[in-house]
Design a protein around this motif. Structure first.
Motif, PDB file in Angstrom:
ATOM      1  N   TYR A 123       0.848  -1.190   0.000  1.00  0.00           N
ATOM      2  CA  TYR A 123       0.000   0.000   0.000  1.00  0.00           C
ATOM      3  C   TYR A 123       0.883   1.239   0.000  1.00  0.00           C
ATOM      4  O   TYR A 123       2.009   1.198   0.473  1.00  0.00           O
ATOM      5  N   ALA A 141      -1.746   7.868   3.133  1.00  0.00           N
ATOM      6  CA  ALA A 141      -1.494   8.867   4.175  1.00  0.00           C
ATOM      7  C   ALA A 141      -0.053   9.355   4.102  1.00  0.00           C
ATOM      8  O   ALA A 141       0.803   8.742   3.473  1.00  0.00           O
ATOM      9  N   GLU A 167      -3.416   5.131   7.186  1.00  0.00           N
ATOM     10  CA  GLU A 167      -4.237   4.575   6.120  1.00  0.00           C
ATOM     11  C   GLU A 167      -3.451   4.609   4.805  1.00  0.00           C
ATOM     12  O   GLU A 167      -2.536   5.424   4.651  1.00  0.00           O
ATOM     13  N   THR A 173       0.234   6.190  13.499  1.00  0.00           N
ATOM     14  CA  THR A 173       0.191   7.515  12.866  1.00  0.00           C
ATOM     15  C   THR A 173       1.338   8.419  13.289  1.00  0.00           C
ATOM     16  O   THR A 173       1.683   9.348  12.569  1.00  0.00           O
ATOM     17  N   GLU A 201      -3.817   4.500  16.594  1.00  0.00           N
ATOM     18  CA  GLU A 201      -4.341   4.521  15.232  1.00  0.00           C
ATOM     19  C   GLU A 201      -3.209   4.241  14.251  1.00  0.00           C
ATOM     20  O   GLU A 201      -2.078   4.609  14.483  1.00  0.00           O
ATOM     21  N   ASN A 202      -3.556   3.604  13.115  1.00  0.00           N
ATOM     22  CA  ASN A 202      -2.564   3.284  12.088  1.00  0.00           C
ATOM     23  C   ASN A 202      -2.740   4.185  10.882  1.00  0.00           C
ATOM     24  O   ASN A 202      -3.827   4.722  10.635  1.00  0.00           O
ATOM     25  N   GLN A 216       1.617  -2.499   9.559  1.00  0.00           N
ATOM     26  CA  GLN A 216       0.680  -1.423   9.874  1.00  0.00           C
ATOM     27  C   GLN A 216       1.387  -0.445  10.801  1.00  0.00           C
ATOM     28  O   GLN A 216       1.680  -0.777  11.950  1.00  0.00           O
TER      29      GLN A 216
END
Length: 154
Positions: free
Chosen positions: A38, A124, A121, A92, A118-119, A89
């Motif tokens: 990704y 990002a 996306e 943030t 939070e990871n 993953q």
């Protein structure tokens, strides 16, 4: 007639080998997107020593690669596009920096994971970045001395 068949077979073999080299080069240059990855982006002050296809490592293990480098005309920073494995993953608050393998080694991009819940996306931006440090600049500061050091230690 036998010569024609031999020439056709030799030409076909050359074309197959050339296509194989082309696909290998395209994959090494980052043109082909790897399955199971990704995209992320990051903006660096300097990407000296980094090119498209450079390794992205986490704890010394390759987990991705640089797929695009462009100059942002508004900020004058280098914008990098990174393809990272789906199995990784990142939180943030992760950081990304350009590291060196040593005095004679090449440069690579290193990820330092954060501790957020939070990871990131896909697509990002990693905001905590550190650009490349020029070894020549560091050596010149060391050899030439720094005026701030002289005033602090009279």
């Amino acid at each position: 007639m036998a010569y024609e068949r031999a020439e056709i077979a030799a030409g076909a073999a050359v074309m197959v080998v050339a296509a194989g080299f082309f696909l290998y080069a395209a994959n090494g240059a980052g043109f082909a997107r790897e399955a199971g990855t990704y995209p992320l982006t990051a903006s660096f002050r300097s990407v000296e020593g980094i090119t498209v296809g450079s390794d992205v490592r986490l704890a010394g293990v390759k987990v991705g690669s640089i797929t695009d480098l462009t100059l942002n005309p508004q900020t004058f920073f280098a914008d990098a596009r990174i393809e990272l494995q789906d199995t990784i993953q990142l939180p943030t608050d992760s950081a990304i920096l350009i590291s060196s393998e040593g005095l004679l080694g090449g440069n690579f991009v290193e990820i330092i994971p954060g501790g957020a819940l939070e990871n990131l996306e896909p697509g990002a931006e990693i905001e905590d970045t550190q650009g490349a440090v020029s070894l020549i600049t560091l050596l010149m500061k060391f050899v030439g001395g720094d005026s701030a050091d002289e005033t602090a230690n009279p």
